[in-house]
Design a protein around this motif. Structure first.
Motif, PDB file in Angstrom:
ATOM      1  N   PRO B 136      14.311 -14.423  21.759  1.00 41.49           N
ATOM      2  CA  PRO B 136      14.795 -13.193  21.095  1.00 41.49           C
ATOM      3  C   PRO B 136      14.494 -13.160  19.600  1.00 41.49           C
ATOM      4  CG  PRO B 136      16.588 -14.390  22.216  1.00 41.49           C
ATOM      5  CD  PRO B 136      15.424 -15.296  22.155  1.00 41.49           C
ATOM      6  N   PHE B 137      14.051 -14.271  19.062  1.00 41.67           N
ATOM      7  CA  PHE B 137      13.951 -14.357  17.601  1.00 41.67           C
ATOM      8  C   PHE B 137      12.516 -14.490  17.103  1.00 41.67           C
ATOM      9  CE2 PHE B 137      17.906 -16.524  19.030  1.00 41.67           C
ATOM     10  CZ  PHE B 137      18.756 -15.447  18.772  1.00 41.67           C
ATOM     11  N   LEU B 138      11.603 -13.986  17.901  1.00 44.86           N
ATOM     12  CA  LEU B 138      10.198 -14.070  17.498  1.00 44.86           C
ATOM     13  C   LEU B 138       9.985 -13.324  16.180  1.00 44.86           C
ATOM     14  CD1 LEU B 138       7.331 -15.003  18.284  1.00 44.86           C
ATOM     15  CD2 LEU B 138       7.027 -12.762  19.387  1.00 44.86           C
ATOM     16  N   GLY B 139       9.509 -14.028  15.206  1.00 48.36           N
ATOM     17  CA  GLY B 139       9.339 -13.425  13.886  1.00 48.36           C
ATOM     18  C   GLY B 139       7.911 -13.009  13.622  1.00 48.36           C
ATOM     19  N   ARG B 140       7.716 -12.485  12.423  1.00 46.56           N
ATOM     20  CA  ARG B 140       6.354 -12.185  11.986  1.00 46.56           C
ATOM     21  C   ARG B 140       6.204 -12.600  10.539  1.00 46.56           C
ATOM     22  NH1 ARG B 140       6.870  -5.686  10.812  1.00 46.56           N
ATOM     23  NH2 ARG B 140       8.845  -5.503  11.872  1.00 46.56           N
ATOM     24  N   GLU B 141       4.986 -12.816  10.152  1.00 51.43           N
ATOM     25  CA  GLU B 141       4.745 -13.220   8.763  1.00 51.43           C
ATOM     26  C   GLU B 141       4.422 -11.994   7.920  1.00 51.43           C
ATOM     27  OE1 GLU B 141       1.831 -16.363   9.168  1.00 51.43           O
ATOM     28  OE2 GLU B 141       3.079 -17.131  10.808  1.00 51.43           O
ATOM     29  N   LEU B 142       4.761 -12.075   6.671  1.00 44.27           N
ATOM     30  CA  LEU B 142       4.593 -10.892   5.831  1.00 44.27           C
ATOM     31  C   LEU B 142       3.159 -10.723   5.307  1.00 44.27           C
ATOM     32  CD1 LEU B 142       7.860 -10.770   3.677  1.00 44.27           C
ATOM     33  CD2 LEU B 142       7.335  -9.577   5.798  1.00 44.27           C
ATOM     34  N   ARG B 143       2.473 -11.809   5.075  1.00 47.02           N
ATOM     35  CA  ARG B 143       1.132 -11.710   4.484  1.00 47.02           C
ATOM     36  C   ARG B 143       0.266 -10.743   5.286  1.00 47.02           C
ATOM     37  NH1 ARG B 143      -1.542 -14.581   0.888  1.00 47.02           N
ATOM     38  NH2 ARG B 143       0.078 -16.178   0.845  1.00 47.02           N
ATOM     39  N   GLY B 144      -0.377  -9.830   4.564  1.00 47.47           N
ATOM     40  CA  GLY B 144      -1.256  -8.874   5.216  1.00 47.47           C
ATOM     41  C   GLY B 144      -0.544  -7.599   5.654  1.00 47.47           C
ATOM     42  N   SER B 145       0.790  -7.574   5.590  1.00 38.72           N
ATOM     43  CA  SER B 145       1.530  -6.359   5.951  1.00 38.72           C
ATOM     44  C   SER B 145       1.439  -5.341   4.818  1.00 38.72           C
ATOM     45  CB  SER B 145       3.008  -6.676   6.188  1.00 38.72           C
ATOM     46  OG  SER B 145       3.163  -7.617   7.204  1.00 38.72           O
ATOM     47  N   THR B 146       1.901  -4.148   5.099  1.00 37.66           N
ATOM     48  CA  THR B 146       1.934  -3.088   4.088  1.00 37.66           C
ATOM     49  C   THR B 146       3.374  -2.799   3.717  1.00 37.66           C
ATOM     50  OG1 THR B 146      -0.095  -2.067   4.909  1.00 37.66           O
ATOM     51  CG2 THR B 146       1.391  -0.665   3.630  1.00 37.66           C
ATOM     52  N   ILE B 147       3.647  -2.814   2.429  1.00 39.60           N
ATOM     53  CA  ILE B 147       4.977  -2.411   1.975  1.00 39.60           C
ATOM     54  C   ILE B 147       4.860  -1.042   1.304  1.00 39.60           C
ATOM     55  CG2 ILE B 147       4.794  -3.644  -0.263  1.00 39.60           C
ATOM     56  CD1 ILE B 147       7.871  -4.146  -0.001  1.00 39.60           C
ATOM     57  N   GLY B 148       5.750  -0.149   1.703  1.00 37.67           N
ATOM     58  CA  GLY B 148       5.760   1.195   1.125  1.00 37.67           C
ATOM     59  C   GLY B 148       6.964   1.355   0.213  1.00 37.67           C
ATOM     60  N   LEU B 149       6.695   1.704  -1.016  1.00 35.11           N
ATOM     61  CA  LEU B 149       7.778   1.803  -2.001  1.00 35.11           C
ATOM     62  C   LEU B 149       8.129   3.268  -2.228  1.00 35.11           C
ATOM     63  CD1 LEU B 149       6.287  -0.775  -4.539  1.00 35.11           C
ATOM     64  CD2 LEU B 149       8.069  -1.183  -2.811  1.00 35.11           C
ATOM     65  N   VAL B 192       5.605   6.405   4.566  1.00 34.52           N
ATOM     66  CA  VAL B 192       6.456   5.983   5.692  1.00 34.52           C
ATOM     67  C   VAL B 192       5.607   5.648   6.920  1.00 34.52           C
ATOM     68  CG1 VAL B 192       8.214   6.785   7.327  1.00 34.52           C
ATOM     69  CG2 VAL B 192       8.502   7.194   4.880  1.00 34.52           C
ATOM     70  N   SER B 193       4.618   6.471   7.191  1.00 38.60           N
ATOM     71  CA  SER B 193       3.852   6.246   8.429  1.00 38.60           C
ATOM     72  C   SER B 193       2.943   5.027   8.337  1.00 38.60           C
ATOM     73  CB  SER B 193       3.046   7.503   8.794  1.00 38.60           C
ATOM     74  OG  SER B 193       2.104   7.760   7.784  1.00 38.60           O
ATOM     75  N   GLU B 194       2.554   4.623   7.134  1.00 35.65           N
ATOM     76  CA  GLU B 194       1.624   3.487   7.021  1.00 35.65           C
ATOM     77  C   GLU B 194       2.314   2.151   6.732  1.00 35.65           C
ATOM     78  OE1 GLU B 194      -1.749   3.997   4.526  1.00 35.65           O
ATOM     79  OE2 GLU B 194      -2.215   5.998   5.301  1.00 35.65           O
ATOM     80  N   SER B 195       3.612   2.170   6.568  1.00 34.63           N
ATOM     81  CA  SER B 195       4.283   0.953   6.092  1.00 34.63           C
ATOM     82  C   SER B 195       4.853   0.087   7.220  1.00 34.63           C
ATOM     83  CB  SER B 195       5.450   1.324   5.162  1.00 34.63           C
ATOM     84  OG  SER B 195       4.963   1.938   3.999  1.00 34.63           O
ATOM     85  N   ASP B 196       4.695  -1.217   7.037  1.00 30.50           N
ATOM     86  CA  ASP B 196       5.411  -2.167   7.891  1.00 30.50           C
ATOM     87  C   ASP B 196       6.812  -2.398   7.321  1.00 30.50           C
ATOM     88  OD1 ASP B 196       3.143  -2.992   9.643  1.00 30.50           O
ATOM     89  OD2 ASP B 196       2.302  -3.579   7.697  1.00 30.50           O
ATOM     90  N   ILE B 197       6.873  -2.321   6.011  1.00 34.28           N
ATOM     91  CA  ILE B 197       8.162  -2.469   5.321  1.00 34.28           C
ATOM     92  C   ILE B 197       8.333  -1.250   4.419  1.00 34.28           C
ATOM     93  CG2 ILE B 197       9.524  -3.897   3.736  1.00 34.28           C
ATOM     94  CD1 ILE B 197       7.307  -6.116   4.466  1.00 34.28           C
ATOM     95  N   VAL B 198       9.459  -0.576   4.536  1.00 37.32           N
ATOM     96  CA  VAL B 198       9.744   0.568   3.660  1.00 37.32           C
ATOM     97  C   VAL B 198      10.879   0.158   2.728  1.00 37.32           C
ATOM     98  CG1 VAL B 198      10.467   2.979   3.537  1.00 37.32           C
ATOM     99  CG2 VAL B 198       9.095   2.191   5.478  1.00 37.32           C
ATOM    100  N   SER B 199      10.604   0.150   1.453  1.00 37.94           N
ATOM    101  CA  SER B 199      11.637  -0.236   0.486  1.00 37.94           C
ATOM    102  C   SER B 199      12.011   0.977  -0.359  1.00 37.94           C
ATOM    103  CB  SER B 199      11.109  -1.369  -0.405  1.00 37.94           C
ATOM    104  OG  SER B 199      12.053  -1.666  -1.396  1.00 37.94           O
ATOM    105  N   VAL B 200      13.290   1.321  -0.320  1.00 39.23           N
ATOM    106  CA  VAL B 200      13.754   2.535  -1.000  1.00 39.23           C
ATOM    107  C   VAL B 200      14.515   2.145  -2.253  1.00 39.23           C
ATOM    108  CG1 VAL B 200      15.075   4.665  -0.759  1.00 39.23           C
ATOM    109  CG2 VAL B 200      14.013   3.621   1.256  1.00 39.23           C
ATOM    110  N   GLN B 201      14.051   2.601  -3.380  1.00 38.86           N
ATOM    111  CA  GLN B 201      14.749   2.351  -4.647  1.00 38.86           C
ATOM    112  C   GLN B 201      14.743   3.628  -5.486  1.00 38.86           C
ATOM    113  OE1 GLN B 201      12.505  -0.495  -3.731  1.00 38.86           O
ATOM    114  NE2 GLN B 201      10.958   1.120  -3.779  1.00 38.86           N
ATOM    115  N   LEU B 202      15.508   4.585  -4.996  1.00 39.31           N
ATOM    116  CA  LEU B 202      15.586   5.888  -5.654  1.00 39.31           C
ATOM    117  C   LEU B 202      16.957   6.057  -6.305  1.00 39.31           C
ATOM    118  CD1 LEU B 202      14.183   8.311  -2.916  1.00 39.31           C
ATOM    119  CD2 LEU B 202      13.060   7.681  -5.065  1.00 39.31           C
ATOM    120  N   PRO B 203      17.005   6.783  -7.410  1.00 39.34           N
ATOM    121  CA  PRO B 203      18.326   7.172  -7.916  1.00 39.34           C
ATOM    122  C   PRO B 203      18.926   8.208  -6.976  1.00 39.34           C
ATOM    123  CG  PRO B 203      16.591   8.259  -9.166  1.00 39.34           C
ATOM    124  CD  PRO B 203      15.903   7.324  -8.207  1.00 39.34           C
ATOM    125  N   TYR B 204      20.241   8.239  -6.911  1.00 35.65           N
ATOM    126  CA  TYR B 204      20.873   9.244  -6.066  1.00 35.65           C
ATOM    127  C   TYR B 204      21.258  10.450  -6.930  1.00 35.65           C
ATOM    128  CZ  TYR B 204      24.251  11.737  -3.252  1.00 35.65           C
ATOM    129  OH  TYR B 204      24.907  12.714  -2.579  1.00 35.65           O
TER     130      TYR B 204
END
Lengths: 205, 308
Positions: B136-149, B192-204
């Motif tokens: 149940p805990f199969l992980g993935r490595e981050l290298r080569g992934s896409t992060i969307g800011l 959003v559509s291209e990211s493996d990781i979506v990181s949200v850092q917006l003011p509210y």
């Protein structure tokens, strides 16, 4: 230093308890009622030679006209919290920290009794009273020159003898403890400089 | 000029050096609780400068013609102050946008790693006594992934700096269209559509309320990992609840989460909630106080609204 009035409010008390709670499990604490005061007894992870009891009032309304700071948690208590935070991560000679929210004859006698009993269990036990701003009120142990002079007597810390900044009833109570007592004002210099906490620990703990 | 300075609500952290610095700038009054609106108004009645962490400042708290000149927030955001009301009352406002940039960026990266390695569930299993259970805990490595800011301001750029060291492709979006070094900018939907990781850092604020809505999240990859270090209300709550229940994303880390949303969050196995601690490091909390002092001094020197 002595003052019968306390303006401790529940929220300030809670804030202080929360602040010490956050330091668990590195240190333990308990709340007690002694006479008319609420007392926090904090026990850091002392080293084998832990022998120092640090004590302060957690409310000091008498300091307001001297410091220009109105606060329901005393500056001394905030300083002691910094000391506790620092020693939480390392062994020190501090056996216990005692904060009392009301300095009255009854609470003072009770707290000094606790301090005396704890210090007597230790070889060469002693007590340090933190009184931030006392120097401006006339205390003699506040300025760094005097602290150096006192330090010269280590490990034979002189018994409390004369502190012009302290009221006579407090002096009398301190003299009755029969253990060495050092009154330290960490807020010393005219420019508002504080005795850095690591320096306080190195010198006194 | 000496000020009446009021620390109006419960301090998360205070040190004596800071109090001493404040006292050099005037008389100081410290409170250790969270006041009601009426109590806040009372506390501000004779203050020139209010320092605040928790309170909400409305037109009622800042009466016109009052003594209050400045509100120094310990927060990086400004959403606790009605800025229009403040301006109308002649009260300037400052925030602290710099003190926790590194701490928060570290937190984002920590969350990315934790979600990628399914740490929340793996930790629960390990703490329950399971050993050498893999599937149940199969992980993935981050290298080569896409992060969307989503948001490429100070924190976004600090995340990008860390992400580049890990070997991630970095894409992002902002509203200004200003270039951000090392970040490939594109529309938010594409991020959003291209990211493996979506990181949200917006003011509210009014513009960003509910910006993470069903339409946007539906573009996300089914295994994408979402990290939001800002206000929860950036999400459309109902949409997120549905997405989590239906496992339509790979994981989520939230630094603020209303109680009623904990059910859907728990329902998703790969989820983390931290209690607003993304910023909370020893260095950040000290820098926070220093930044407040700088803001107060800027006001004392004749500066105006320094919020940024």
């Amino acid at each position: 230093m002595s003052h019968p009035r306390s303006f401790a409010c529940d929220s300030a008390s809670r804030w202080l308890v929360d602040a010490f709670s956050a330091l668990q499990p590195k240190l333990t604490w308990q709340e007690r009622e002694i006479a008319d005061a609420r007392v926090l007894l904090i026990e850091p992870r002392g080293d084998n030679g832990a022998r120092t009891v640090v004590m302060a009032c957690s409310t000091e309304p008498w300091m307001e006209p001297i410091t220009g700071i109105t606060t329901a948690v005393s500056i001394s208590a905030l300083y002691v919290l910094e000391v506790a935070t620092s020693v939480a991560d390392r062994a020190s000679s501090i056996d216990a920290i005692i904060l009392m929210d009301r300095d009255s004859e009854g609470s003072r006698a009770g707290v000094l009794d606790i301090a005396r009993r704890r210090a007597k269990l230790c070889n060469g036990g002693r007590m340090i009273v933190v009184a931030a701003g006392l120097t401006r009120h006339g205390g003699i142990f506040g300025n760094l020159e005097n602290l150096k002079a006192v330090e010269g007597f280590f490990p034979e810390i002189p018994r409390f003898t004369d502190h012009p900044g302290l009221d006579p009833d407090v002096k009398a109570a301190l003299q009755c403890t029969a253990i060495p007592i050092l009154v330290v004002d960490p807020w010393t210099a005219e420019d508002g400089r504080w005795l850095p906490v690591p320096e306080f620990i190195d010198r006194f703990c | 000029m000496p000020y009446n300075i009021v620390y109006a609500d419960e301090p998360t952290y205070l040190d004596t050096a800071f109090i001493s610095e404040l006292s050099r700038r005037g008389s100081v009054k410290l409170y250790f609780d969270r006041p009601s609106p009426a109590e806040l108004r009372e506390r501000l009645s004779d203050a020139d400068i209010a320092i605040s962490e928790w309170s909400h400042f409305t037109a009622d708290s800042m009466p016109r013609g009052g003594r209050l000149k400045h509100i120094a927030l310990l927060l990086s955001g400004l959403d606790t102050v009605d800025l229009a009301a403040a301006a109308a009352a002649g009260v300037s406002v400052s925030n602290c946008p710099r003190y926790c940039v590194d701490a928060v960026a570290d937190h984002v990266v920590a969350c990315a790693y934790a979600l990628a390695r399914r740490m929340p569930a793996a930790t629960r299993a390990g703490m329950a006594g399971l050993s050498h259970v893999y599937t149940p805990f199969l992980g993935r490595e981050l290298r080569g992934s896409t992060i969307g800011l989503i948001g490429v301001g100070r924190i976004g750029q600090a995340v990008a700096e860390r992400a580049s060291r890990i070997g991630l492709r970095i894409i992002g979006c902002n509203r200004s269209g200003r270039p951000a070094p090392g970040i490939e900018l594109m529309p938010i939907e594409q991020v959003v559509s291209e990211s493996d990781i979506v990181s949200v850092q917006l003011p509210y604020n009014d513009e960003t309320h509910g910006i993470l809505n069903a339409r946007l999240i539906s573009r996300a990859r089914s295994d994408s990992l979402w990290i939001n270090i800002g206000r929860f209300k950036l999400f459309c709550e109902a949409s997120l609840a549905e997405v989590l229940r239906e496992q339509r994303i790979g994981g989520i880390a939230l630094d603020e989460c209303p109680y009623r949303m904990l059910g859907p969050v728990h329902a998703h196995g790969n989820a983390m909630v931290t209690p607003g601690t993304a910023w909370y490091t020893a260095r950040s909390r000290e820098q926070n106080l220093r930044e407040v002092l700088e803001n107060i001094d800027r006001i004392a020197a004749g500066g105006e609204h320094v919020a940024s």
